[in-house]
Design a protein around this motif. Structure first.
Motif, PDB file in Angstrom:
ATOM      1  N   ASP A   1      -0.431   9.561   0.458  1.00  0.00           N
ATOM      2  CA  ASP A   1      -1.775  10.142   0.391  1.00  0.00           C
ATOM      3  C   ASP A   1      -2.407  10.199   1.785  1.00  0.00           C
ATOM      4  O   ASP A   1      -3.108  11.156   2.122  1.00  0.00           O
ATOM      5  CB  ASP A   1      -2.666   9.314  -0.549  1.00  0.00           C
ATOM      6  CG  ASP A   1      -2.533   7.820  -0.289  1.00  0.00           C
ATOM      7  OD1 ASP A   1      -1.505   7.251  -0.698  1.00  0.00           O
ATOM      8  OD2 ASP A   1      -3.433   7.235   0.339  1.00  0.00           O
ATOM      9  N   GLY A   2      -2.132   9.166   2.616  1.00  0.00           N
ATOM     10  CA  GLY A   2      -2.686   9.164   3.970  1.00  0.00           C
ATOM     11  C   GLY A   2      -2.112  10.312   4.792  1.00  0.00           C
ATOM     12  O   GLY A   2      -2.837  11.000   5.524  1.00  0.00           O
TER      13      GLY A   2
ATOM     14  N   GLU B   1       3.310  10.878  -2.695  1.00  0.00           N
ATOM     15  CA  GLU B   1       3.304   9.611  -3.431  1.00  0.00           C
ATOM     16  C   GLU B   1       1.958   8.942  -3.151  1.00  0.00           C
ATOM     17  O   GLU B   1       1.791   8.267  -2.133  1.00  0.00           O
ATOM     18  CB  GLU B   1       4.477   8.749  -2.958  1.00  0.00           C
ATOM     19  CG  GLU B   1       4.774   7.585  -3.851  1.00  0.00           C
ATOM     20  CD  GLU B   1       6.126   6.953  -3.515  1.00  0.00           C
ATOM     21  OE1 GLU B   1       6.794   6.501  -4.434  1.00  0.00           O
ATOM     22  OE2 GLU B   1       6.523   6.934  -2.336  1.00  0.00           O
TER      23      GLU B   1
ATOM     24  N   ASN C   1      -0.396   6.296  -3.542  1.00  0.00           N
ATOM     25  CA  ASN C   1      -0.515   4.899  -4.009  1.00  0.00           C
ATOM     26  C   ASN C   1      -1.934   4.373  -3.789  1.00  0.00           C
ATOM     27  O   ASN C   1      -2.152   3.172  -3.746  1.00  0.00           O
ATOM     28  CB  ASN C   1       0.537   4.006  -3.351  1.00  0.00           C
ATOM     29  CG  ASN C   1       0.404   4.006  -1.839  1.00  0.00           C
ATOM     30  OD1 ASN C   1      -0.549   4.535  -1.280  1.00  0.00           O
ATOM     31  ND2 ASN C   1       1.368   3.401  -1.166  1.00  0.00           N
TER      32      ASN C   1
ATOM     33  N   TYR D   1      -3.852   4.127  -1.276  1.00  0.00           N
ATOM     34  CA  TYR D   1      -4.274   3.602   0.019  1.00  0.00           C
ATOM     35  C   TYR D   1      -3.416   4.149   1.147  1.00  0.00           C
ATOM     36  O   TYR D   1      -2.221   4.401   0.962  1.00  0.00           O
ATOM     37  CB  TYR D   1      -4.179   2.063   0.048  1.00  0.00           C
ATOM     38  CG  TYR D   1      -5.237   1.411  -0.816  1.00  0.00           C
ATOM     39  CD1 TYR D   1      -6.525   1.215  -0.340  1.00  0.00           C
ATOM     40  CD2 TYR D   1      -4.946   1.042  -2.121  1.00  0.00           C
ATOM     41  CE1 TYR D   1      -7.504   0.649  -1.147  1.00  0.00           C
ATOM     42  CE2 TYR D   1      -5.919   0.473  -2.929  1.00  0.00           C
ATOM     43  CZ  TYR D   1      -7.199   0.278  -2.437  1.00  0.00           C
ATOM     44  OH  TYR D   1      -8.164  -0.272  -3.229  1.00  0.00           O
ATOM     45  N   GLY D   2      -4.048   4.338   2.314  1.00  0.00           N
ATOM     46  CA  GLY D   2      -3.297   4.464   3.557  1.00  0.00           C
ATOM     47  C   GLY D   2      -2.979   3.022   3.946  1.00  0.00           C
ATOM     48  O   GLY D   2      -2.574   2.222   3.112  1.00  0.00           O
TER      49      GLY D   2
END
Ligand SMILES: Cc1ncc(C[n+]2csc(CCOP(=O)(O)OP(=O)(O)O)c2C)c(N)n1
Ligand SMILES: [Mg+2]
Length: 340
Positions: A166-167, A193, A195, A197-198
C-alpha cells in the motif's frame, strides 16, 4: 468490523467463495492449506533464528498475509514471472521455492539461492522465474513494464506478476508504470498487498482515496479489491485477473486487503498501533479461517489438519537444520555472484 477495513467483515471460519465455484479439487485445497502452514512456520522460524543472532541484516515478515501468497501462487503458472517486494518470502514459497535454499540464504550460507549474498530481502532465482525483490519501495512496479514488454515482443504466453505494498502505491513511479503498461497492453498482473501500513503509516492517513486499486480506472484498467485473508476469494480474483492478462487484453490491478502481525522490520517497536487492533485482525486469521472452512465443508477433519500443520513444521525444521549445517561462503569468492 475489522479496523480500517474496506472489505465486508467476515467471521473466523467463514470464507466467501466455494471451492466448487473456484474449480478446486480436494487435492488443490490440501496443497493450499499445506502451503499456508509452511509459510507461517517459515516466518516463525526466521523470527526464532533472528533472535538467536543467526540472520544477518534485517527482515520483513509476512505472518498474517499467507492467503495472498497462496491464492496468487495457485492462480498463476510456475513459469509466470514474479517480481517481489521486500516482504516476499511467502510469495516465493507459494511459487514452489526450495525451502532449504531459502533458509540457507537467510543465514547467509553458500548453499542459499544467492550464495548468501542476498539474505531475506533479495532472494532471486531466474531459473524458476523469480526475478527477485527490491529494497526500493515501488521499484518492482516499473521493472514489470520492462519484463512485460519483453514477453509481449517475444509473443510469449507467460505473464509477469508484480507485487507491491500500500505504501508503494503512493510512489510516483506507480502512476508512470501503470500508464505505460496500460498504453501498451502489457501482460502484467499488478498485485497491491495492502497490509494497512507502510513502515508505520496507516494507509488511511497516507492515501487520499481508498481502495487503492480504484486508481486503475484512471488508466482504463480493470481492478478488483479482495479480502486478502480469504484464500479462496484471493484465488478466484487472481485466476480471473491472470486469465484476462494472459489473453492479451492488458494489465489488471488487484488489491488484497490483509494485515501483518509482526512489526515492519526487526527495528519496529510497534508504537503506532494497539495490541487490541492486532488481536482483532487475528480473529480473522487466514489460516484459521481456511481450516475452519475446510472442516465445515467436510474436506478435512481436525486430526488431518493437525497432521498437515505438523508436517509443515517438520519441513521448516529440516530446512533450518540444513541451513545451519551449510558452510559459509568462502571469502575468496567475495566478488562472485554479485553482478549479472
Ligand atoms: C523509495 C523508498 N522509500 C522509502 C523506503 C523505506 N521503506 C522501506 S519499506 C517502507 C514501507 C513500505 O510499505 P508498503 O509498500 O506498504 O509495504 P509493506 O512494508 O507494508 O509490506 C519504507 C517507507 C525505501 N526502502 N525506499
Ligand atoms: Mg503496507
Amino acid at each position: 468490523m475489522a479496523p480500517n477495513s474496506a472489505v465486508d467483515p467476515v467471521a473466523a471460519g467463514e470464507l466467501n467463495s466455494s471451492a466448487a465455484e473456484c474449480g478446486l479439487e480436494r487435492a488443490d485445497l490440501m496443497a493450499m492449506y499445506q502451503a499456508m502452514c509452511t509459510i507461517r512456520q517459515f516466518e516463525l522460524m526466521a523470527d526464532r533464528l533472528y533472535a538467536l543472532g543467526k540472520v544477518h541484516g534485517t527482515m520483513h515478515l509476512s505472518a498474517g498475509q499467507e492467503a495472498v501468497a497462496v491464492g496468487l501462487g495457485r492462480a498463476t503458472r510456475a513459469d509466470d514471472y514474479l517480481i517481489n517486494h521486500h516482504r516476499g518470502h511467502g510469495h516465493f514459497i507459494a511459487k514452489g521455492a526450495d525451502l532449504n535454499q531459502m533458509m540457507a540464504e537467510f543465514l547467509g550460507k553458500d548453499s542459499g539461492y544467492c550464495h548468501g549474498r542476498g539474505g531475506s530481502m533479495h532472494i532471486a532465482d531466474f531459473a524458476s522465474h523469480n526475478l527477485g525483490a527490491n529494497g526500493i519501495v515501488g521499484g518492482g512496479i516499473p521493472q514489470a513494464v520492462g519484463v512485460g514488454l519483453g514477453l509481449q515482443m517475444q509473443r510469449r504466453d507467460e505473464i509477469v506478476v508484480a507485487i507491491f505494498g500500500d505504501g508503494a502505491a503512493n510512489e510516483g513511479v506507480f502512476h508512470e508504470a501503470l500508464n505505460l503498461a496500460a498504453l501498451w497492453k502489457l501482460p502484467i498482473l499488478y498485485v497491491c498487498e495492502n497490509n494497512h501500513y507502510g513502515m508505520s503509516m496507516d494507509v488511511a492517513r497516507a492515501s487520499a482515496r481508498l481502495p487503492i486499486a480504484q486508481r486503475a480506472e484512471a488508466y482504463g484498467l480493470p481492478w478488483e479489491c479482495v479480502d486478502g485473508n480469504d484464500v479462496l476469494a484471493v484465488y478466484g480474483a487472481m485466476r480471473a485477473a491472470a486469465e484476462h492478462v494472459r489473453s492479451g487484453a492488458g494489465p489488471v490491478l488487484v488489491e488484497a486487503e490483509t494485515y501483518r502481525y509482526f512489526g515492519h522490520s526487526k527495528s519496529d517497536r510497534n508504537l503506532y498501533r494497539s495490541k487490541d487492533e492486532i488481536e482483532q485482525w487475528k480473529q480473522r486469521d487466514p489460516i484459521e479461517r481456511f481450516r475452519g472452512w475446510l472442516i465445515a465443508a467436510g474436506h478435512l477433519d481436525a486430526p488431518e489438519a493437525a497432521a498437515i500443520e505438523a508436517q509443515a513444521l517438520d519441513t521448516i525444521e529440516r530446512a533450518a537444520a540444513y541451513a545451519e549445517a551449510s558452510p559459509d561462503p568462502d571469502p575468496a569468492t567475495l566478488t562472485e555472484y554479485v553482478y549479472a
